[in-house]
Design an enzyme around this catalytic site. Structure first.
Site, PDB file in Angstrom:
ATOM      1  N   ARG A 102     -28.930 -22.826   3.409  1.00  0.00           N
ATOM      2  CA  ARG A 102     -28.760 -21.561   2.728  1.00  0.00           C
ATOM      3  C   ARG A 102     -30.077 -21.297   1.718  1.00  0.00           C
ATOM      4  O   ARG A 102     -30.685 -22.428   1.612  1.00  0.00           O
ATOM      5  CB  ARG A 102     -27.714 -21.523   1.660  1.00  0.00           C
ATOM      6  CG  ARG A 102     -26.208 -21.845   2.499  1.00  0.00           C
ATOM      7  CD  ARG A 102     -25.355 -22.083   1.769  1.00  0.00           C
ATOM      8  NE  ARG A 102     -23.890 -22.031   2.122  1.00  0.00           N
ATOM      9  CZ  ARG A 102     -23.363 -23.356   2.560  1.00  0.00           C
ATOM     10  NH1 ARG A 102     -23.897 -24.561   2.438  1.00  0.00           N
ATOM     11  NH2 ARG A 102     -22.203 -23.084   3.378  1.00  0.00           N
ATOM     12  N   LYS A 130     -22.351 -25.768  -2.314  1.00  0.00           N
ATOM     13  CA  LYS A 130     -21.264 -24.785  -2.398  1.00  0.00           C
ATOM     14  C   LYS A 130     -20.017 -25.454  -2.394  1.00  0.00           C
ATOM     15  O   LYS A 130     -18.940 -25.203  -2.900  1.00  0.00           O
ATOM     16  CB  LYS A 130     -21.576 -23.815  -1.033  1.00  0.00           C
ATOM     17  CG  LYS A 130     -20.568 -22.300  -1.514  1.00  0.00           C
ATOM     18  CD  LYS A 130     -20.991 -21.494  -0.226  1.00  0.00           C
ATOM     19  CE  LYS A 130     -20.274 -19.973  -0.609  1.00  0.00           C
ATOM     20  NZ  LYS A 130     -20.834 -18.848   0.426  1.00  0.00           N
ATOM     21  N   ARG A 140     -30.954 -18.042   8.427  1.00  0.00           N
ATOM     22  CA  ARG A 140     -29.659 -18.785   8.699  1.00  0.00           C
ATOM     23  C   ARG A 140     -28.828 -18.209   9.781  1.00  0.00           C
ATOM     24  O   ARG A 140     -28.292 -18.978  10.685  1.00  0.00           O
ATOM     25  CB  ARG A 140     -28.849 -19.059   7.264  1.00  0.00           C
ATOM     26  CG  ARG A 140     -27.579 -19.822   7.156  1.00  0.00           C
ATOM     27  CD  ARG A 140     -27.174 -19.838   5.945  1.00  0.00           C
ATOM     28  NE  ARG A 140     -25.832 -20.508   6.053  1.00  0.00           N
ATOM     29  CZ  ARG A 140     -25.332 -21.647   5.853  1.00  0.00           C
ATOM     30  NH1 ARG A 140     -26.164 -22.610   6.257  1.00  0.00           N
ATOM     31  NH2 ARG A 140     -24.065 -21.814   5.837  1.00  0.00           N
ATOM     32  N   HIS A 152     -20.275 -25.846   7.030  1.00  0.00           N
ATOM     33  CA  HIS A 152     -18.909 -25.029   7.059  1.00  0.00           C
ATOM     34  C   HIS A 152     -17.769 -26.137   7.073  1.00  0.00           C
ATOM     35  O   HIS A 152     -17.726 -26.898   7.889  1.00  0.00           O
ATOM     36  CB  HIS A 152     -18.730 -24.124   7.980  1.00  0.00           C
ATOM     37  CG  HIS A 152     -19.522 -22.549   7.621  1.00  0.00           C
ATOM     38  ND1 HIS A 152     -20.024 -21.733   8.633  1.00  0.00           N
ATOM     39  CD2 HIS A 152     -20.136 -22.185   6.529  1.00  0.00           C
ATOM     40  CE1 HIS A 152     -20.589 -21.093   8.027  1.00  0.00           C
ATOM     41  NE2 HIS A 152     -20.933 -21.020   6.882  1.00  0.00           N
ATOM     42  N   TYR A 172     -20.365 -15.382  10.950  1.00  0.00           N
ATOM     43  CA  TYR A 172     -21.289 -15.420  12.045  1.00  0.00           C
ATOM     44  C   TYR A 172     -20.979 -14.703  13.300  1.00  0.00           C
ATOM     45  O   TYR A 172     -21.501 -15.037  14.355  1.00  0.00           O
ATOM     46  CB  TYR A 172     -22.057 -16.718  11.999  1.00  0.00           C
ATOM     47  CG  TYR A 172     -22.812 -16.972  10.815  1.00  0.00           C
ATOM     48  CD1 TYR A 172     -24.052 -16.796  10.354  1.00  0.00           C
ATOM     49  CD2 TYR A 172     -21.984 -18.020  10.018  1.00  0.00           C
ATOM     50  CE1 TYR A 172     -24.601 -16.991   9.390  1.00  0.00           C
ATOM     51  CE2 TYR A 172     -22.678 -18.639   8.629  1.00  0.00           C
ATOM     52  CZ  TYR A 172     -24.025 -17.745   8.202  1.00  0.00           C
ATOM     53  OH  TYR A 172     -24.419 -18.430   7.057  1.00  0.00           O
TER      54      TYR A 172
END
Length: 396
Positions: free
Chosen positions: A206, A256, A335, A358, A368
């Protein structure tokens, strides 16, 4: 001077100026001075109604002045309600408040704000703002009033009673084709952002993770020790390199999610770009002298301070313009391009999910979905296949 009883309070209404003033005695304060609550109006009836409402608010514990506005509530929240938030987050929320909340609702007295006001305001914004931005703007108002509630400035939060409408269609993220990616890499070479672009495109990290990357989290594989060691200790004279993506440009410097903490081996092109970038940064540090602020950041300004996201976006737009693909591209789409390229090369979606940090494949498929192909080997190996012969082709 007329005296009346409102609830348990004695009030007086008397002529003043071109209208009337009403006052309620609240006794004496800690300093021994008499405390009085006043309301003004054109007629005695108007003043009496205002005094009755003021008494209701007092009995409900509401302490705000009748002149306390939505603007006051929002500004108080920006000043006191964002402690511990990053500077970037505070700046973003302030811009949202000053651009979308205060101009339309700011003058309304907070106690007079109604759900209809909020509904009409959001419906107007929905014609030009994307749904995600609309939710953020609505959240600013809700959180500002929530703080005012906690401080007894208002009885209820009318913004909580309104559902955020669907906004205008936002600008969808897109991915570079392989040819476009090649052109961007070529155009980025003269730029100080070159290594940033290469790392982002070939590892899928990211933008906030790239801005927070530190040199002690760039590591080399030492075969004799059978472990990774920071390049700050062992240098770049090695064959295999990786990055620890454990931090992000956010409060607490955390990533994150826990799944986002990952170690990614670097393809050859990325390792070469980092080696060159390290040498260039050493020269910048020497030139800056005492002005250098050492945060140990891989990507930083000419004096060592953290990169601003807006500056990165502007620099990236210049690169895409020079690459001949226009200026409507954002760094985060590197990304998306990483995911698209891996998918085109037959990398399984489970592996892509791991590489981009993820928690599971559902997030990857949802976020995505336009970049994924029906059939999706690991990141560094695949990127070596895609970009590994780039230098050789150019030299032929």
């Amino acid at each position: 001077m007329a005296k009346i009883l409102i609830g348990k309070y004695e009030a007086t209404i008397y002529p003043e100026g071109e209208g009337y003033t009403g006052a309620i005695s609240l006794g004496f304060g800690p300093d021994g001075k008499r405390q009085r609550l006043k309301r003004k109006g054109r007629t005695k009836a108007m003043v009496k109604d205002k005094l009755i409402k003021a008494v209701r608010d007092l009995e409900a514990g509401i302490t705000a002045s009748e002149n306390y506005t939505v603007r006051d509530a929002v500004n108080d929240w920006l000043a006191k309600g964002l402690k511990g938030r990053s500077e970037n987050t505070v700046t973003k929320l302030r811009i949202l408040a000053e651009t979308h909340v205060i101009p339309k609702l700011g003058k309304i007295k907070l106690q007079q704000l109604r759900a209809d006001h909020v509904d009409e305001w959001l419906d107007e914004l929905a014609e030009r703002l994307a749904t995600s931005t609309l939710r953020e703007v609505h959240s600013v108002l809700k959180r500002a009033i929530r703080q005012a509630q906690a401080r007894d400035q208002v009885l209820r939060n009318v913004a909580e009673l309104v559902t955020t409408p669907t906004g205008a269609d936002g600008q969808p993220s897109k991915a570079l084709t392989r040819q476009q990616a090649e052109a961007v890499l070529k155009a980025a070479e003269p730029s100080e952002l070159y290594a940033y672009v290469v790392i982002s495109l070939t590892t899928g990290i990211r933008t906030e993770e790239a801005r927070a990357l530190r040199w002690d989290h760039v590591v080399a594989w030492i075969p004799k020790l059978k472990k990774w060691q920071p390049v700050t200790e062992v240098g770049f004279n090695h064959k295999r390199f990786a990055i620890y993506v454990w931090r992000a440009d956010r409060v607490g410097s955390d990533t994150k999610t826990r799944k986002s903490r990952r170690t990614l081996e670097l393809p050859t092109l990325a390792a070469q770009a980092l080696r060159q970038h390290h040498a260039r940064q050493a020269a910048s540090k020497l030139k800056a002298g005492e002005a250098w602020k050492d945060h140990n950041l891989v990507f930083c300004t000419s004096v060592g301070s953290p990169l601003d996201a807006a500056n990165v976006r502007r620099s990236f737009r210049r690169i895409t313009k020079n690459a001949g693909i226009g200026t409507k591209w954002r760094p985060r789409e590197l990304r998306h391009s990483f995911v698209s390229i891996l998918s085109d090369q037959g990398v399984p979606i489970e592996t892509i999910a791991d590489l981009v940090g993820h928690a599971g494949t559902s997030v990857t498929e949802t976020v995505y979905r336009h970049q994924l192909r029906p059939v999706i080997t690991k990141g560094a190996h695949t990127m070596n296949t895609v970009f590994g012969d780039r230098r050789r082709v150019e030299s032929e």
